[in-house]
Motif scaffolding. Structure first.
Motif, PDB file in Angstrom:
ATOM      1  N   SER A 154       0.860  -1.173   0.000  1.00 34.85           N
ATOM      2  CA  SER A 154       0.000   0.000   0.000  1.00 34.85           C
ATOM      3  C   SER A 154       0.904   1.232   0.000  1.00 34.85           C
ATOM      4  O   SER A 154       1.982   1.220  -0.588  1.00 34.85           O
ATOM      5  CB  SER A 154      -0.932  -0.042   1.216  1.00 34.85           C
ATOM      6  OG  SER A 154      -1.815   1.061   1.227  1.00 34.85           O
ATOM      7  N   SER A 155       0.504   2.294   0.665  1.00 37.25           N
ATOM      8  CA  SER A 155       1.298   3.519   0.689  1.00 37.25           C
ATOM      9  C   SER A 155       0.747   4.458   1.744  1.00 37.25           C
ATOM     10  O   SER A 155      -0.437   4.369   2.122  1.00 37.25           O
ATOM     11  CB  SER A 155       1.253   4.207  -0.677  1.00 37.25           C
ATOM     12  OG  SER A 155       1.762   5.515  -0.618  1.00 37.25           O
ATOM     13  N   THR A 179      -6.874  -5.848   2.333  1.00 33.95           N
ATOM     14  CA  THR A 179      -6.064  -6.701   3.200  1.00 33.95           C
ATOM     15  C   THR A 179      -6.894  -7.581   4.127  1.00 33.95           C
ATOM     16  O   THR A 179      -6.695  -8.799   4.193  1.00 33.95           O
ATOM     17  CB  THR A 179      -5.089  -5.845   4.031  1.00 33.95           C
ATOM     18  OG1 THR A 179      -4.369  -4.967   3.151  1.00 33.95           O
ATOM     19  CG2 THR A 179      -4.096  -6.723   4.767  1.00 33.95           C
ATOM     20  N   LEU A 180      -7.827  -6.992   4.852  1.00 36.27           N
ATOM     21  CA  LEU A 180      -8.635  -7.778   5.785  1.00 36.27           C
ATOM     22  C   LEU A 180      -9.570  -8.735   5.046  1.00 36.27           C
ATOM     23  O   LEU A 180      -9.752  -9.885   5.463  1.00 36.27           O
ATOM     24  CB  LEU A 180      -9.441  -6.862   6.704  1.00 36.27           C
ATOM     25  CG  LEU A 180     -10.323  -7.562   7.741  1.00 36.27           C
ATOM     26  CD1 LEU A 180      -9.499  -8.476   8.647  1.00 36.27           C
ATOM     27  CD2 LEU A 180     -11.102  -6.543   8.568  1.00 36.27           C
ATOM     28  N   MET A 194      -1.254  -9.560   4.393  1.00 39.28           N
ATOM     29  CA  MET A 194      -0.790  -8.329   5.029  1.00 39.28           C
ATOM     30  C   MET A 194      -0.507  -7.291   3.942  1.00 39.28           C
ATOM     31  O   MET A 194      -0.354  -7.617   2.768  1.00 39.28           O
ATOM     32  CB  MET A 194       0.498  -8.586   5.820  1.00 39.28           C
ATOM     33  CG  MET A 194       0.316  -9.366   7.103  1.00 39.28           C
ATOM     34  SD  MET A 194      -0.584  -8.421   8.368  1.00 39.28           S
ATOM     35  CE  MET A 194       0.594  -7.096   8.708  1.00 39.28           C
ATOM     36  N   SER A 195      -0.460  -6.041   4.344  1.00 36.46           N
ATOM     37  CA  SER A 195       0.028  -4.997   3.443  1.00 36.46           C
ATOM     38  C   SER A 195       0.897  -4.034   4.225  1.00 36.46           C
ATOM     39  O   SER A 195       0.749  -3.878   5.435  1.00 36.46           O
ATOM     40  CB  SER A 195      -1.132  -4.254   2.758  1.00 36.46           C
ATOM     41  OG  SER A 195      -2.003  -3.662   3.707  1.00 36.46           O
ATOM     42  N   CYS A 250      -2.809  -3.557   7.661  1.00 34.09           N
ATOM     43  CA  CYS A 250      -1.913  -2.722   6.875  1.00 34.09           C
ATOM     44  C   CYS A 250      -1.000  -1.975   7.841  1.00 34.09           C
ATOM     45  O   CYS A 250      -1.476  -1.212   8.689  1.00 34.09           O
ATOM     46  CB  CYS A 250      -2.718  -1.728   6.032  1.00 34.09           C
ATOM     47  SG  CYS A 250      -1.698  -0.636   5.010  1.00 34.09           S
ATOM     48  N   VAL A 251       0.292  -2.201   7.729  1.00 35.36           N
ATOM     49  CA  VAL A 251       1.271  -1.617   8.646  1.00 35.36           C
ATOM     50  C   VAL A 251       1.904  -0.387   8.010  1.00 35.36           C
ATOM     51  O   VAL A 251       2.501  -0.474   6.931  1.00 35.36           O
ATOM     52  CB  VAL A 251       2.378  -2.642   8.995  1.00 35.36           C
ATOM     53  CG1 VAL A 251       3.406  -2.011   9.928  1.00 35.36           C
ATOM     54  CG2 VAL A 251       1.778  -3.880   9.618  1.00 35.36           C
ATOM     55  N   ARG A 252       1.765   0.756   8.681  1.00 31.83           N
ATOM     56  CA  ARG A 252       2.434   1.964   8.212  1.00 31.83           C
ATOM     57  C   ARG A 252       3.928   1.858   8.504  1.00 31.83           C
ATOM     58  O   ARG A 252       4.325   1.538   9.620  1.00 31.83           O
ATOM     59  CB  ARG A 252       1.856   3.206   8.884  1.00 31.83           C
ATOM     60  CG  ARG A 252       0.416   3.478   8.515  1.00 31.83           C
ATOM     61  CD  ARG A 252      -0.036   4.839   9.002  1.00 31.83           C
ATOM     62  NE  ARG A 252       0.625   5.929   8.293  1.00 31.83           N
ATOM     63  CZ  ARG A 252       0.047   7.108   8.002  1.00 31.83           C
ATOM     64  NH1 ARG A 252      -1.198   7.345   8.381  1.00 31.83           N
ATOM     65  NH2 ARG A 252       0.717   8.050   7.371  1.00 31.83           N
TER      66      ARG A 252
END
Length: 263
Positions: A154-155, A179-180, A194-195, A250-252
């Motif tokens: 992602s971003s 993602t979910l 995951m993203s 989604c992990v920043r």
């Protein structure tokens, strides 16, 4: 999920964050299948890392036929190595900035939007759906019956997109939302999703930025006071692969940076 003796499919793996991930997973005993349109870079990566555990497949992520041809080659390679798929990392992505309406009151060409969406979203979905039949038949691993993980890109634009990023933010926001759903759809197969949402990372995309834009972004860095590096991204991918409790999120990856609304 252990990395050694598993196959990792990485689109956009011939450069940038994808290539950094290729090198990291390979150094830990993984078999790497690089999908990319850049033949020169792909063949260079194979030459540098060694053909024993690295293969390059020329692949246009916007073409179903091209993706399927690459996956057919990967399936044949897996039969030779018996190294089943550990993860799919769809890392191919593009940015094509432009506001939806310009100063002359003209709408952005639809082709510009399609270019971004076809690679960043449609291509990712197509690659995932075509890869899944290979992943669902992989033997489950003890103790939880895991078969693999999909790690999407992602971003920070999915959270705080900047002016001119309509198509890019839409595509990366879609990856975040996917993602979910993907984790829930694939839970029955023991496949996680995951993203990762990087902010300003050194890459071929950010290298094209003007000095003005780069300096504006660097002013909003919190800590560390630098762009992200390939090794930072690759380390996060590795964590997503190895930690089975990471799923559906989604992990920043941004050092607390929040993108400004104006340069």
């Amino acid at each position: 999920m252990h990395i050694a003796n598993r196959t990792f499919i990485i689109s956009g793996g011939a450069s940038g964050l994808g290539l950094a991930t290729v090198a990291d997973l390979h150094s830990r005993g993984g078999y790497i299948a690089i999908l990319d349109t850049n033949t020169d870079n792909g063949e260079k990566a194979v030459a540098e890392l060694g053909a024993e555990r690295v293969r390059f497949y020329e692949c246009d992520i916007t073409s179903t036929e091209s993706i399927q041809a690459a996956l057919d080659g990967i399936a044949a390679w897996i039969k030779e190595t018996n190294a089943h798929i550990g993860a799919l990392i769809p890392a191919a992505g593009v940015g094509f900035p432009g506001k939806l309406i310009d100063r002359k009151n003209q709408p952005i060409p639809l082709a510009n939007l399609d270019f971004v969406l076809n690679i960043n979203l449609r291509g990712v979905l197509d690659l995932i759906r075509l890869t899944l039949p290979l992943m669902t038949v992989s033997p489950p691993t003890a103790p939880d019956g895991e078969r693999g993980v999909i790690v999407m890109v992602s971003s920070s634009a999915a959270f705080d997109g900047q002016p001119g990023q309509a198509a890019y933010a839409a595509s990366k926001g879609a990856i975040r939302s996917l993602t979910l759903v993907l984790a829930r759809d694939l839970a029955q197969y023991g496949i996680r999703a995951m993203s990762i949402a990087p902010s300003f990372f050194e890459s071929s995309m950010t290298a094209a930025m003007s000095d003005k834009v780069r300096q504006s972004l660097m002013r909003v860095f919190e800590f560390p006071k630098r762009p992200g590096y390939g090794k930072d991204f690759a380390g996060m991918v590795r964590t997503c692969v190895e930690n089975e409790m990471l799923n559906g999120e989604c992990v920043r990856l941004d050092g607390a940076t929040r993108m400004p609304s104006k340069m």
